[in-house]
Design a protein around this motif. Structure first.
Motif, short mmCIF file in Angstrom:
data_model
loop_
_atom_site.label_atom_id
_atom_site.label_comp_id
_atom_site.label_asym_id
_atom_site.label_seq_id
_atom_site.Cartn_x
_atom_site.Cartn_y
_atom_site.Cartn_z
N TYR A 44 0.83 -1.19 0.00
CA TYR A 44 0.00 0.00 0.00
C TYR A 44 0.87 1.25 0.00
CZ TYR A 44 -3.76 -3.17 1.32
OH TYR A 44 -4.67 -4.20 1.34
N TRP A 45 0.37 2.28 -0.69
CA TRP A 45 0.98 3.60 -0.59
C TRP A 45 0.33 4.30 0.59
CZ3 TRP A 45 -1.72 8.36 -1.47
CH2 TRP A 45 -0.90 9.50 -1.36
N VAL A 46 1.15 4.79 1.51
CA VAL A 46 0.65 5.37 2.75
C VAL A 46 0.84 6.88 2.72
CG1 VAL A 46 0.82 5.37 5.27
CG2 VAL A 46 1.23 3.26 3.99
N LYS A 47 -0.28 7.61 2.71
CA LYS A 47 -0.22 9.06 2.79
C LYS A 47 -0.15 9.51 4.24
CE LYS A 47 -2.60 13.27 1.29
NZ LYS A 47 -3.78 13.81 0.56
N ASN A 48 -0.99 8.91 5.07
CA ASN A 48 -0.97 9.14 6.51
C ASN A 48 -1.61 7.93 7.17
OD1 ASN A 48 -3.87 9.64 6.36
ND2 ASN A 48 -3.31 11.66 5.56
N THR A 49 -1.78 7.98 8.47
CA THR A 49 -2.28 6.80 9.18
C THR A 49 -3.70 6.42 8.77
OG1 THR A 49 -2.97 8.28 10.98
CG2 THR A 49 -0.82 7.20 11.19
N SER A 50 -4.46 7.37 8.23
CA SER A 50 -5.84 7.08 7.86
C SER A 50 -6.05 6.92 6.36
CB SER A 50 -6.77 8.18 8.38
OG SER A 50 -6.41 9.44 7.83
N THR A 51 -5.03 7.20 5.57
CA THR A 51 -5.17 7.12 4.11
C THR A 51 -4.12 6.19 3.54
OG1 THR A 51 -5.97 9.41 4.05
CG2 THR A 51 -5.25 8.43 1.98
N LYS A 52 -4.61 5.05 3.03
CA LYS A 52 -3.74 4.07 2.41
C LYS A 52 -4.38 3.62 1.11
CE LYS A 52 -2.08 2.30 6.86
NZ LYS A 52 -1.93 1.10 7.71
N GLU A 53 -3.56 3.46 0.08
CA GLU A 53 -4.08 3.06 -1.22
C GLU A 53 -3.37 1.80 -1.69
OE1 GLU A 53 -4.27 4.78 -5.81
OE2 GLU A 53 -3.93 6.17 -4.13
N ASN A 54 -4.16 0.82 -2.09
CA ASN A 54 -3.61 -0.44 -2.57
C ASN A 54 -2.98 -0.23 -3.94
OD1 ASN A 54 -3.00 -3.08 -3.11
ND2 ASN A 54 -5.12 -3.77 -3.33
N ILE A 55 -1.68 -0.49 -4.06
CA ILE A 55 -0.99 -0.33 -5.34
C ILE A 55 -0.40 -1.65 -5.83
CG2 ILE A 55 -0.47 2.11 -4.99
CD1 ILE A 55 2.37 1.31 -4.19
N THR A 56 -0.90 -2.76 -5.27
CA THR A 56 -0.45 -4.08 -5.72
C THR A 56 -0.85 -4.30 -7.17
OG1 THR A 56 -0.81 -4.89 -3.47
CG2 THR A 56 -0.56 -6.54 -5.20
N SER B 29 5.82 -2.18 -12.92
CA SER B 29 7.21 -2.39 -13.30
C SER B 29 8.07 -2.45 -12.04
CB SER B 29 7.70 -1.28 -14.24
OG SER B 29 7.59 -0.02 -13.63
N GLY B 30 9.34 -2.79 -12.22
CA GLY B 30 10.23 -2.95 -11.08
C GLY B 30 10.13 -4.35 -10.49
N THR B 31 11.04 -4.63 -9.57
CA THR B 31 11.07 -5.96 -8.97
C THR B 31 9.80 -6.26 -8.17
OG1 THR B 31 12.29 -5.05 -7.07
CG2 THR B 31 13.59 -6.04 -8.84
N LEU B 32 9.19 -5.24 -7.57
CA LEU B 32 7.96 -5.47 -6.82
C LEU B 32 6.86 -6.01 -7.73
CD1 LEU B 32 7.59 -2.52 -4.27
CD2 LEU B 32 7.88 -4.94 -3.77
N ALA B 33 6.69 -5.40 -8.89
CA ALA B 33 5.69 -5.88 -9.83
C ALA B 33 6.01 -7.31 -10.27
CB ALA B 33 5.61 -4.96 -11.04
N GLY B 34 7.30 -7.58 -10.52
CA GLY B 34 7.69 -8.93 -10.92
C GLY B 34 7.39 -9.96 -9.84
N LEU B 35 7.66 -9.62 -8.59
CA LEU B 35 7.43 -10.56 -7.49
C LEU B 35 5.95 -10.79 -7.26
CD1 LEU B 35 10.18 -9.28 -5.02
CD2 LEU B 35 10.11 -11.53 -6.12
N GLU C 144 -3.13 -4.38 -17.76
CA GLU C 144 -2.84 -4.15 -16.36
C GLU C 144 -3.42 -2.82 -15.90
OE1 GLU C 144 1.40 -4.49 -16.19
OE2 GLU C 144 1.32 -6.65 -15.84
N ASP C 145 -3.74 -2.75 -14.64
CA ASP C 145 -4.24 -1.52 -14.03
C ASP C 145 -3.07 -0.55 -13.88
OD1 ASP C 145 -5.29 0.51 -12.50
OD2 ASP C 145 -6.31 -0.81 -11.08
N ASN C 146 -3.09 0.53 -14.66
CA ASN C 146 -1.96 1.47 -14.66
C ASN C 146 -1.92 2.36 -13.43
OD1 ASN C 146 -0.83 0.64 -17.13
ND2 ASN C 146 -2.31 1.85 -18.28
N SER C 147 -2.95 2.30 -12.59
CA SER C 147 -2.91 3.06 -11.34
C SER C 147 -2.16 2.30 -10.26
CB SER C 147 -4.33 3.38 -10.87
OG SER C 147 -5.01 2.19 -10.47
N ARG C 148 -1.76 1.06 -10.57
CA ARG C 148 -1.02 0.22 -9.62
C ARG C 148 0.41 0.04 -10.13
NH1 ARG C 148 -4.65 -3.64 -6.78
NH2 ARG C 148 -6.71 -2.68 -6.75
N LEU C 149 1.21 -0.65 -9.34
CA LEU C 149 2.57 -0.96 -9.78
C LEU C 149 2.53 -1.86 -11.00
CD1 LEU C 149 4.28 -1.82 -6.35
CD2 LEU C 149 4.35 0.34 -7.58
#
Length: 715
Positions: free
Chosen positions: A374-386, A402-408, A395-400
């Motif tokens: 998740y991308w964390v803006k603050n303790t109450s705002t988190k966005e799933n970017i998996t 590319s990079g090793t995270l996307a590969g994993l 693919e959903d372009n609002s999420r990850l």
């Protein structure tokens, strides 16, 4: 006026300027092998000039700034290709491990074990009474099931390894994000463009940006100095000048998004594990209940782009049930509880209490059954970017993406998760098709007692209903089930008939939409209560013969005997738990090779069932997965398609890696042409600056001699 003093000033500035040039050239040579170092040069400008007769006369040279050679445009292009290269490099390396698991070339894989299993049934059909042949079948089954267990376990271990690597990448990314923000702060303090360029800080920042890009793919907006903005490819800010955000690798969770007019006070709850992200959307509003008028919802595995369909291609709808009516969807058990229960501490959710307000059409709920980032803006705002892949492969372009995270993540969920689903589908179809035939057969020994191997969640709910919890409940059909009772001493038939499902006299067929496990026990007792007793133990049907009697099963058009796990060959339903039933495993006499004929006789030499099971290898059967739907193939065709898919995925990952790596390498080489240190060039510059410095020193000597000449004239 001009004179020796002005010449000395000119020599001094020349010495200082070329000394700076020599210093910077030496730094370039010293850092020729330093990763991320960008070569530098001193900018020399004329110190100025004054009007004089016979014309303007210059005042010498001045070193104005140390510049850094770097191509910003190439670097931005490099970020895109390097992140994709990292993704496919990770994917390809990981898939090579999977490819090894499905290597059938050595003759010891699942395919060969499956062939041996069916061949063993054929051998049993040739000599049904031979215990050696039966033992060979048991051994072949154990080998086959063990390979399925091991492959599934190995795939799960790869997923766990991916989780550990994701956690490390998230920690590394968070540290890099902090470091970049700190460098931005230092640049705002120390960098003075045109006079005091903080080149070392810029080099450090570039290296960290590249490292961050390798992990997750980034966009960079540079407004000079420390005014640098870094975002994900989806636009979530990571660094904004000196401010920074973070990533979080969180445990499974759920979420909800209600329509503006909805008063629904519930939330989705789940048990189990799956590789997909579930989106539930209400299509017919109503209360959460076990009744016929419950709210219904549809399910998507790609964020709402496509919805699950049944075998007929129609959109599949599910009833919204409370905790005591939870239903099976894929690998999850799903129900709805209260979102904010005033009777619990701090208004925490209560999964056991049904909601009191109706669900509205359009209400959406999300189930994330695995750890996601998740991308964390603050303790109450988190966005799933998996990473999220749509049904059409996009693919959903609002999420990850590319990079090793996307590969994993893609490896863990899209690839390995998909392979596990198909391995489970193979296992489930094998268990059902074998049990369906075996349950209608008869072994060398009849039963004195028998307990079903499949249980229900509710004894009093229709067996074909989702909330009943019967593994093969969806396979049940209306029809009749034959049951036979024999004299234990003589082996002669005492009674044989179809089970009576009616409370009133007469034969009534079984109906999965109406009859429950309690009804099943009642039907056995009603039909053969004088010879056997049926009851329910731990939500499983148990049948016990009275003294002097034994029983056997016959033709069953309903599938009920197999679904309840009575007289079956296999137990379990997935690649993880498939095994020979405890009854058959403990006594090979219960291995059914023949069947009860029309006269109620069970002949020891009958091979009808064994022959049918051997031929099952050549027949098309149905396989179904949540994402790919249903298909009809033979067992070997289906498994071979899985093996082929693994090979094709590995080859595609290699191609994508090679392609993107070639582009990234070319861009990196172009950048190195700009920023890399060339030893020959620097040595040439060193000689040039050394001569210039010597010449400037000679100018000092000349000015001194001029001064001495003037002084000698005075004397």
């Amino acid at each position: 006026m001009f004179g020796p003093n002005s010449i000395l000033d000119m020599a001094r500035s020349a010495l200082q300027a070329h000394q700076a040039c020599i210093q910077v050239t030496g730094e370039n040579l010293a850092n020729v092998d330093t990763p991320g170092y960008a070569r530098r040069a001193v900018t020399l400008t004329e110190a100025g000039a004054i009007n004089y007769t016979p014309g303007q006369v210059g005042l010498g040279v001045r070193a104005t700034e140390v510049v850094r050679y770097f191509d910003e445009m190439v670097e931005r292009l490099y970020y895109d290709q390097a992140a994709l290269t990292a993704r496919w490099d990770t994917t390809y390396a990981s898939l090579q491990s999977v490819e090894t698991m499905f290597n059938e070339s050595d003759g010891y894989g699942i395919s060969n074990a499956m062939s041996a299993f069916f061949n063993a049934w054929t051998k049993v059909s040739q000599n049904p009474k031979d215990f050696g042949t039966r033992q060979d079948l048991l051994n072949a089954t154990t080998t086959f099931s063990s390979l399925l267990h091991q492959t599934d376990s190995d795939l799960s271990k790869l997923q766990q390894q991916a989780d550990r690597m994701i956690a490390q990448d998230v920690d590394s990314a968070n540290q890099l994000i902090k470091d970049i923000a700190e460098i931005n702060r230092q640049l705002n303090l120390y960098d003075q463009p045109g006079s005091n360029n903080a080149n070392s800080l810029y080099d450090q920042r570039t290296q960290k940006l590249r490292a961050l890009d390798q992990i997750m793919g980034i966009n960079v907006i540079d407004n000079g100095k420390g005014n640098l903005t870094v975002t994900t490819k989806g636009g979530q800010p990571l660094v904004d000048g000196v401010e920074h955000y973070s990533l979080e690798f969180s445990a499974p969770k759920t979420g909800r998004s209600l329509t503006p007019t909805s008063n629904f006070d519930g939330e989705v709850c789940f048990e189990g594990n799956d590789s997909y992200e579930y989106t539930l959307e209400c299509v017919d509003g109503g209360m959460v209940s076990n009744g016929a008028g419950a709210a219904t919802f549809r399910v998507s595995l790609d964020g709402g782009r496509t919805w699950l369909e049944d075998e007929n291609g129609q959109e599949k709808h599910f009833a919204a049930r409370p905790q005591d009516g939870k239903i099976e969807i894929g690998g999850l058990t799903v129900w709805f509880g209260t979102a904010d229960n005033p009777n619990t501490a701090a208004n925490e959710s209560d999964p056991l209490t049904p909601p009191t307000q109706a669900m509205a059409e359009g209400d959406r709920f999300t189930i994330i059954p695995k750890k996601n980032v998740y991308w964390v803006k603050n303790t109450s705002t988190k966005e799933n970017i998996t990473p999220l892949q749509y049904g059409n492969g996009a693919e959903d372009n609002s999420r990850l993406n590319s990079g090793t995270l996307a590969g994993l993540f893609n490896f863990r969920d899209g690839y390995v998760g998909g392979y596990q689903d198909k391995l489970d589908a193979l296992s489930k179809s094998l268990v059902w098709e074998v049990n369906r035939l075996h349950s209608q057969g008869c072994g060398l020994e009849k039963f004195g007692n028998l307990e079903g191997s499949y249980s229900v969640a509710h004894d009093d709910r229709p067996l074909g209903e989702d909330s009943t919890g019967l593994v093969f409940g969806d396979k049940l059909q209306s029809g009749s089930s034959m049951f036979y009772v024999y004299n234990a001493d003589t082996g002669l038939l005492v009674s044989g008939a179809a089970l009576d499902w009616s409370d009133a006299p007469g034969i009534q067929n079984f109906d999965p939409s109406t009859h429950t496990l309690e009804d099943a026990a009642a039907a056995v007792n009603r039909s053969f209560g004088g010879y056997v007793t049926a009851n329910i133990v731990n939500h499983q049907l148990r049948i016990v013969a009275k003294d002097g009697y034994q029983f056997a099963f016959g033709t069953d058009s309903t599938g009920l005997t197999a679904a309840l796990g009575l007289n079956v060959y296999f137990q379990g339903s997935t690649a993880q738990d498939i095994a020979v039933s405890d009854k058959v495993g403990s006594n090979l006499n219960y291995m059914c090779a023949g069947r009860v004929n029309g006269a109620g006789e069970a002949n020891e030499g009958d091979n009808t069932i064994a022959l049918a099971l051997g031929k099952l290898a050549e027949q098309d059967v149905n396989f179904s997965t949540l994402r790919n739907g249903s298909t009809s193939q033979t067992f070997s065709e289906y498994y071979n398609s899985l093996v082929g898919e693994v090979g094709a995925d590995t080859a595609a990952a290699k191609y994508n890696y090679d392609f993107n790596n070639a582009l990234a390498t070319d861009l990196d080489q172009r950048q190195q042409q700009a920023m890399g240190v060339n030893i020959d060039e620097e040595m040439t510059n060193l000689i040039k600056f050394q001569h210039a410095y010597t010449a400037a020193a000679k100018l000092v000597t000349t000015a001194d001699e001029m001064m001495q000449t003037l002084l000698s004239l005075k004397s």
